[in-house]
Design an enzyme around this catalytic site. Structure first.
Site, short mmCIF file in Angstrom:
data_model
loop_
_atom_site.label_atom_id
_atom_site.label_comp_id
_atom_site.label_asym_id
_atom_site.label_seq_id
_atom_site.Cartn_x
_atom_site.Cartn_y
_atom_site.Cartn_z
CE LYS B 30 -3.99 1.97 2.50
NZ LYS B 30 -4.85 1.86 3.70
CB SER B 105 -8.32 3.48 2.68
OG SER B 105 -7.42 2.92 3.63
CB SER B 129 -8.46 0.70 5.56
OG SER B 129 -9.20 1.89 5.63
#
Lengths: 92, 425
Positions: B30, B105, B129
């Protein structure tokens, strides 16, 4: 419609505190949204006071010098630097 | 195909010479996790040319384990969102149905695994997330106990809530990746000795005979009927394997979303104060005084959702409102933790649908931020209570994946891994 009212001046005041410029459209949009969101947050009034017994442990390490970033590495992402220092805008 | 899904912000390969448990495996990371020499944007225009001078601890551990990093995965800006649509680099599409969001997210990370662009991925979970996009993309995602995984090198959004966690196609592989990244780190004082020399992967043995599973009624009631139907079928399957299910009540969770957003926004307003355009990030130039320059940098660098959260957090902490919002939110947080503690005296794990809805279509959810916050109802209580949880595919409804969430007691990773592996049977 909502219990918590927020007006445009309050949104502008908070934006100043947070150092974020907003244009007029953003102020208008945020004023309406903040009223909804803060009204929803009002439900926290119903939460009882809670006693917490948190066990705290000291996790500080001894104050010894460790290897860190070099000056060059630390400055590598700065928009501008001068004589090995970060260059910031005027203070006043 | 993969280019169309917009999975990566930066697609670049970092090979490792090390020989370890992840040799031959590809991992997507990420884009809020620092990678030395590889651009790390947090999905924000603020950091669109930021190149970290050091690796996050988890990235160091990936490299030492022999993993090949294949790119930096797209995400909601600074982790603020549940659909990956707030990224300054455009939305990621769901590999299962490209008209729908991948969740967020950590949407790029989940999509990378679902699309086969990476064997494994790392995401971060502040209020769901990792689990949310795992559920929407039909893969496995784990939110570890707070303190199990080092946050050193993670660009902070809400420090007291967030953990880095793994994605994988199967529970066992997710647990293997967790074994690599878990354990104490001198650079993160909140890490814990639990997790040193862990072997969560071997707990994925599918043995749930005699396991007691509590189902919190509050986390099922509000969910979409199609989600509930798939969830209940998966529970029946666990019962057929010898698990026992029982209804439990968590009265406090009705206030969890409010408490979560007040705390997360307050921490965000403080954390994101560092983005003033001087040391890194978009510069506001040198005209006028520093306040004007900083406010310009932040106007230009932050997107709407980030501004919204920074402003609301500033409001919640400002004079006259602190007791009304922040203090009450801390009370609610303690209440939620007590509720979970009481539940775990009765049962081994708790189960709920991970998300109360099916993945929405792209563009459907951005107009009404509050409605989107409400879809976090089942994931945020876990972060407030610092607990571990896993989302595992439970089946499909109308061709779309449904995730089942299993929550364990603190450092109960083995129990949730074991229970989740039985869902795969």
């Amino acid at each position: 419609m909502s219990d918590t009212s927020v007006d445009a001046d309050e949104v502008r005041h908070v934006a100043t505190l947070a150092r974020v410029d907003l244009d007029d459209d953003e102020v208008e949009e945020f004023t309406a949204q903040f009223a909804d969101i803060l009204t929803y947050f009002d439900a926290l009034d119903e939460v009882p006071e809670v006693d917490t017994e948190t066990e705290l442990v000291n996790v500080m390490r001894p104050d010894e010098v460790h290897e860190g970033l070099s000056q060059e590495e630390a400055l590598s992402n700065a928009a501008e630097s001068e004589d090995g220092f970060f260059k910031g805008p005027k203070v006043s | 195909m993969s280019a169309d899904l917009n999975i990566f912000v930066t697609e670049e390969t970092l090979d490792s010479d090390a020989d370890g448990p992840l040799s031959g495996k590809t991992v997507a990371v990420k884009d809020n996790i620092s990678t030395e020499g590889l651009r790390t944007t947090c999905g924000s225009a603020m950091l669109d040319d930021y190149v970290p001078p050091y690796d996050a601890t988890v990235v160091e551990r990936l490299k030492n384990a022999g993993a090949t990093i294949v790119g930096k995965a797209n995400m909601d800006e600074f982790g603020m969102g549940s659909t990956t649509e707030t990224s300054a680099f455009g939305a990621t599409k769901n590999p299962v149905d490209p008209e729908r969001v991948p969740g967020g997210s950590s949407g790029g990370s989940a999509a990378a695994v679902a699309a086969g662009e990476a064997d494994l991925a790392l995401g971060t979970d502040t209020g769901g997330s990792v689990r949310n996009p795992a559920a929407f993309c039909g893969v496995v995602g784990i939110k570890p106990t707070y303190g199990l995984v080092s946050r050193y090198g993670l660009v902070a959004y809400a420090n007291s809530l967030e953990q880095i966690g793994p994605f994988a196609p199967t529970v066992e592989e997710a647990a293997e990746l967790l074994d690599v990244i878990a354990g104490p780190d001198a650079n993160d004082a909140t890490t814990h000795d639990e997790g040193a020399d862990s072997d969560y992967a071997s707990a994925a043995d599918g043995d749930v005979d005699g396991l007691t599973i509590g189902v919190p009624t509050e986390l099922v009631e509000g969910a979409d009927d199609r989600v509930v139907e798939t969830f209940e079928a998966a529970l029946s399957d666990l019962e057929a394997q010898g698990a026992e299910t029982t209804e439990v009540s968590l009265e406090s969770v009705g206030h969890a979303v409010q408490a979560y957003y007040v705390i997360a926004m307050s921490e965000a307003s403080s954390n994101l104060a560092r983005f003033d355009g001087v040391r890194y990030g978009k510069s506001g130039g040198y005209d006028g005084n520093w306040n004007e320059s900083f406010a310009r940098a932040r106007e230009e660098g932050f997107g709407a959702e980030v501004k919204r959260r920074v402003l609301l957090g500033t409001y919640a902490l400002s004079a006259g409102y602190h007791d009304k919002y922040y203090k009450k939110a801390q009370d609610a947080r303690a209440w939620v933790a007590q509720d979970f503690d009481a539940a775990f005296e009765e049962v081994d794990v708790l189960a709920s649908p991970t998300m109360p809805v099916l993945p929405p279509k792209l563009g459907e959810s951005l107009d009404d931020p509050l409605q989107l916050y409400l879809t976090d109802a089942n994931t945020v209580p876990v972060n407030l209570a610092n607990l571990p949880a896993i989302s595992v595919p439970a089946g499909e409804a109308e061709g779309l994946p449904v995730g089942l969430q299993l929550i364990g007691p603190k450092f109960g990773e083995e129990t949730i891994v074991r229970a989740a592996s039985a869902v795969e049977n």
